[in-house]
Design a protein around this motif. Structure first.
Motif, PDB file in Angstrom:
ATOM      1  N   ARG A   1       0.802  -1.224   0.000  1.00 43.37           N
ATOM      2  CA  ARG A   1       0.000   0.000   0.000  1.00 43.37           C
ATOM      3  C   ARG A   1       0.837   1.277   0.000  1.00 43.37           C
ATOM      4  O   ARG A   1       0.639   2.159  -0.833  1.00 43.37           O
ATOM      5  N   SER A   2       1.767   1.398   0.926  1.00 43.45           N
ATOM      6  CA  SER A   2       2.508   2.662   1.041  1.00 43.45           C
ATOM      7  C   SER A   2       3.364   2.911  -0.193  1.00 43.45           C
ATOM      8  O   SER A   2       3.468   4.049  -0.674  1.00 43.45           O
TER       9      SER A   2
ATOM     10  N   ARG B   1       1.059   3.993  -3.076  1.00 44.94           N
ATOM     11  CA  ARG B   1       0.677   5.405  -2.938  1.00 44.94           C
ATOM     12  C   ARG B   1       1.809   6.319  -3.384  1.00 44.94           C
ATOM     13  O   ARG B   1       1.596   7.300  -4.110  1.00 44.94           O
TER      14      ARG B   1
ATOM     15  N   ALA C   1       1.731   8.977  -6.575  1.00 45.93           N
ATOM     16  CA  ALA C   1       2.009  10.407  -6.460  1.00 45.93           C
ATOM     17  C   ALA C   1       3.144  10.821  -7.396  1.00 45.93           C
ATOM     18  O   ALA C   1       3.071  11.865  -8.069  1.00 45.93           O
TER      19      ALA C   1
ATOM     20  N   SER D   1      -4.502   3.526 -10.469  1.00 46.87           N
ATOM     21  CA  SER D   1      -3.774   3.066  -9.288  1.00 46.87           C
ATOM     22  C   SER D   1      -4.142   1.639  -8.928  1.00 46.87           C
ATOM     23  O   SER D   1      -5.316   1.269  -8.894  1.00 46.87           O
TER      24      SER D   1
ATOM     25  N   ILE E   1      -5.217  -1.765  -2.318  1.00 48.93           N
ATOM     26  CA  ILE E   1      -6.548  -1.148  -2.199  1.00 48.93           C
ATOM     27  C   ILE E   1      -7.512  -2.192  -1.651  1.00 48.93           C
ATOM     28  O   ILE E   1      -7.791  -3.202  -2.302  1.00 48.93           O
TER      29      ILE E   1
ATOM     30  N   GLU F   1      -9.666   3.625   1.002  1.00 51.54           N
ATOM     31  CA  GLU F   1      -8.393   3.583   0.288  1.00 51.54           C
ATOM     32  C   GLU F   1      -8.591   3.902  -1.190  1.00 51.54           C
ATOM     33  O   GLU F   1      -7.773   4.608  -1.798  1.00 51.54           O
TER      34      GLU F   1
ATOM     35  N   ARG G   1      -9.002   7.540  -1.439  1.00 46.70           N
ATOM     36  CA  ARG G   1      -7.727   8.229  -1.223  1.00 46.70           C
ATOM     37  C   ARG G   1      -6.933   8.283  -2.525  1.00 46.70           C
ATOM     38  O   ARG G   1      -6.353   9.328  -2.866  1.00 46.70           O
ATOM     39  N   ARG G   2      -6.893   7.166  -3.254  1.00 49.22           N
ATOM     40  CA  ARG G   2      -6.150   7.158  -4.527  1.00 49.22           C
ATOM     41  C   ARG G   2      -6.803   8.092  -5.547  1.00 49.22           C
ATOM     42  O   ARG G   2      -6.109   8.785  -6.298  1.00 49.22           O
TER      43      ARG G   2
ATOM     44  N   MET H   1      -5.961  11.516  -4.791  1.00 48.85           N
ATOM     45  CA  MET H   1      -4.572  11.801  -5.166  1.00 48.85           C
ATOM     46  C   MET H   1      -4.434  12.098  -6.652  1.00 48.85           C
ATOM     47  O   MET H   1      -3.404  12.633  -7.084  1.00 48.85           O
TER      48      MET H   1
END
Length: 333
Positions: A264-265, A268, A272, A286, A290, A295, A298-299, A302
């Motif tokens: 996940r991290s 992300r 970005a 993305s 997920i 989540e 969030r994507r 972004m």
């Protein structure tokens, strides 16, 4: 049943057997026409000239041969991506090659593009009813002496039935495949694929899937090549060969690509980075880690136009798809 039985099978059975059992169950439901999910709200997204009924897609790897397309759409996915498909059928790597990291809610695979060949999958796809957008993901045979030609063959055959085609040069499980993400090989491959996607007056959208292990310069070069050859979207990202120190499972050291929550991290961060480097020149999709509506949102916040998931289904079950679609739809409204 979709929320209880299948997750139980997946958690208590050898991972590859569980995967085959899931596909078999989906095929039974597909043949019987039983509803797999209630009617879901539409939250349409336009990308590459295609209308996605919602921005939640199935990543490649779940339905490698297009055996359960209708059932997967019935779960609520706005897009289903079949594959990875190679010009010739191949068995993939020796077993065991799929590992469930239960403590980490992650998966490691070194499947090696096991599939029945693109011809059989194209035939199935042609006869499948679609409730959304169908993608075909193409790759090269392990023993190929001309991988660029393999991609051109795959794209040309997929173009007959696919709404979009994904070029997969980012799997870590075929030796040397990731080298195709770099120039000059990537430019040659994309040029050949661009020529192969044209069917009469129709030009099928092409997506490029990259690895999360590319450094910033590698991502920038891949984006530049993709833009230069008219690629319609970038998928960020495939599985990672990296391993974080926080993994608890005893299987964490297995060779292969890691997906699921541990990705996940990194997913992300690479999303970005890709959005920054693309600077509006191409849309970004993305994938990786997920596992909830939060989540997914969030994507999207972004800058991702669409999201894809797969590994989360192993732990949450197929009912997760409808949950995410509903959550995303509420927010988008």
């Amino acid at each position: 049943m979709t929320r209880t039985l299948l997750p139980l099978i997946l958690r208590r059975t050898d991972p590859e057997r569980a995967h085959r059992a899931t596909i078999a169950a989906l095929r039974v439901w597909q043949a019987g026409g039983a509803p797999l999910a209630p009617d879901l709200p539409r939250c349409e997204v336009e990308l590459a000239g295609l209308c996605f009924p919602n921005p939640v897609g199935l990543a490649a790897g779940m339905d490698k041969d297009g055996e359960a397309i209708e059932a997967l759409f019935a779960l609520g996915f706005g897009a289903v991506e079949v594959g990875t498909l190679t010009p010739r059928a191949q068995p993939g790597n020796p077993r065991p090659r799929l590992f469930r990291l239960s403590e980490d809610r992650g998966v490691i695979n070194r499947m090696g593009f096991n599939n029945g060949g693109i011809d059989a999958a194209v035939k199935r796809a042609a006869g499948a009813k679609r409730r959304g957008v169908l993608g075909l993901n193409v790759g090269a045979n392990k023993d190929s002496d001309d991988r660029v030609r393999d991609y051109a063959i795959g794209v040309g055959k997929a173009a007959a039935v696919a709404d979009y085609i994904t070029i997969n040069v980012s799997s870590p499980n075929t030796p040397g495949l990731r080298d195709l993400q770099r120039q000059p090989a990537l430019g040659e491959l994309l040029a050949a694929s661009d020529a192969a996607r044209r069917i009469g007056e129709r030009s099928v959208p092409l997506f490029l899937k990259i690895a999360p292990d590319l450094d910033r310069n590698g991502v920038a070069a891949a984006i530049a090549a993709a833009v230069g050859h008219g690629i319609d979207a970038l998928i960020v990202a495939n599985t990672t060969i990296s391993r974080s120190d926080g993994l608890r499972s005893s299987l964490a050291g297995e060779q292969g690509g890691l997906s699921g929550a541990p990705l996940r991290s990194l997913a992300r961060a690479k999303l970005a980075e890709a959005i920054e480097l693309a600077d509006g020149a191409m849309p970004v999709i993305s994938a990786g880690g997920i596992d909830s509506a939060d989540e997914a949102l969030r994507r999207i916040d972004m800058g991702a136009r669409l999201v894809q998931l797969y590994s989360a289904l192993v732990f949450a079950g197929p009912g997760l798809v409808a949950d995410i679609v509903r959550g995303v739809a509420r927010s988008m409204r």
